[in-house]
Design an enzyme around this catalytic site. Sequence first.
Site, short mmCIF file in Angstrom:
data_model
loop_
_atom_site.label_atom_id
_atom_site.label_comp_id
_atom_site.label_asym_id
_atom_site.label_seq_id
_atom_site.Cartn_x
_atom_site.Cartn_y
_atom_site.Cartn_z
N LYS A 11 67.36 40.72 -1.35
CA LYS A 11 68.61 39.96 -1.35
C LYS A 11 69.51 40.41 -2.52
CE LYS A 11 66.50 35.91 0.88
NZ LYS A 11 66.21 34.44 0.74
N TYR A 51 70.43 33.52 10.20
CA TYR A 51 70.02 32.18 9.76
C TYR A 51 70.45 31.11 10.76
CZ TYR A 51 68.40 33.74 5.11
OH TYR A 51 67.71 34.31 4.07
N ASN A 114 65.82 33.60 -4.34
CA ASN A 114 64.39 33.96 -4.26
C ASN A 114 64.14 35.43 -3.89
OD1 ASN A 114 64.97 33.79 -1.55
ND2 ASN A 114 63.73 31.97 -1.15
N HIS A 117 63.76 38.49 1.52
CA HIS A 117 63.57 37.86 2.82
C HIS A 117 62.45 38.56 3.57
CE1 HIS A 117 64.25 36.31 6.83
NE2 HIS A 117 64.11 37.55 7.25
N GLU A 128 65.08 39.79 14.42
CA GLU A 128 65.73 40.24 13.19
C GLU A 128 65.82 41.77 13.12
OE1 GLU A 128 64.64 36.38 10.38
OE2 GLU A 128 63.62 38.28 9.99
P1 DAT Z 1 62.12 31.75 3.90
O1 DAT Z 1 63.17 32.61 3.26
O2 DAT Z 1 60.92 31.61 3.01
O3 DAT Z 1 61.75 32.19 5.30
P2 DAT Z 1 63.64 29.59 5.14
O4 DAT Z 1 63.71 30.45 6.35
O5 DAT Z 1 63.16 28.17 5.30
O6 DAT Z 1 62.72 30.26 4.01
O7 DAT Z 1 65.07 29.51 4.43
C1 DAT Z 1 65.86 30.67 4.33
C2 DAT Z 1 66.51 30.75 2.97
O8 DAT Z 1 67.40 29.63 2.78
C3 DAT Z 1 65.55 30.67 1.79
O9 DAT Z 1 64.95 31.92 1.48
C4 DAT Z 1 66.45 30.23 0.69
C5 DAT Z 1 67.40 29.27 1.40
N1 DAT Z 1 66.91 27.89 1.27
C6 DAT Z 1 65.89 27.32 1.95
N2 DAT Z 1 65.68 26.06 1.56
C7 DAT Z 1 66.62 25.82 0.58
C8 DAT Z 1 66.94 24.71 -0.23
N3 DAT Z 1 66.28 23.55 -0.13
N4 DAT Z 1 67.96 24.85 -1.12
C9 DAT Z 1 68.65 26.01 -1.23
N5 DAT Z 1 68.40 27.10 -0.48
C10 DAT Z 1 67.40 27.01 0.40
MG MG Z 2 62.78 32.15 7.13
#
Ligand code: DAT
Ligand code: MG
Length: 151
Positions: A11, A51, A114, A117, A128
């Site tokens: 990212k 997303y 974080n 991805h 994806e």
């Molecule tokens: P991952 O990236 O572990 O697959 P996800 O698909 O649930 O997690 O969410 C995608 C991204 O969205 C994640 O990497 C960071 C952001 N995100 C998720 N939960 C969040 C939150 N509570 N606050 C801010 N950003 C968040």
């Molecule tokens: Mg995800």
Amino acid sequence: SFSERTLVAVKPDGVQRRLIGQVIERFERRGFRLVGLKMVQVSEELLAQHYVNLHKKPFYPSVLRYMTSGPVVAMVWEGHNVIKSTRTLVGHTNPAEAAPGTLRGDFSVHVGRNIVHASDSPEVAQKEISLWFQRSELIDWVCCDHAIMYD
Ligand code: DAT
Ligand code: MG
């Protein structure tokens, strides 16, 4: 199967912090095969599809801003159980829950930054990969240690 594939992306914060090499290093040393790699300035249109499950979340606008704030390095990695292994290697979505030794557990502190991805299931990985890469951008090459790594 040996040829399971997953999408991994460094990212914008990971690129800015010069972590591209460290991310790639984890996948190489584990023994996966790189089949696609490119740097991209991501569009909001692509992210909206990427997303699609997050559109109603309160943090979605900030995810959009963050993910379009700079270049992303997208890659496709291949190997036995690569999707599950990659999720383990990347660590929990929330860095506070991510184990030391994982990419997120070693390099990040906030869920909104974080660094990497990774696709979370075979269905999502297929979606994806076809969203981020053209078929012609994926190279099916023979890795010299394949016969040593696999039974
Ligand atoms: P991952 O990236 O572990 O697959 P996800 O698909 O649930 O997690 O969410 C995608 C991204 O969205 C994640 O990497 C960071 C952001 N995100 C998720 N939960 C969040 C939150 N509570 N606050 C801010 N950003 C968040
Ligand atoms: Mg995800």
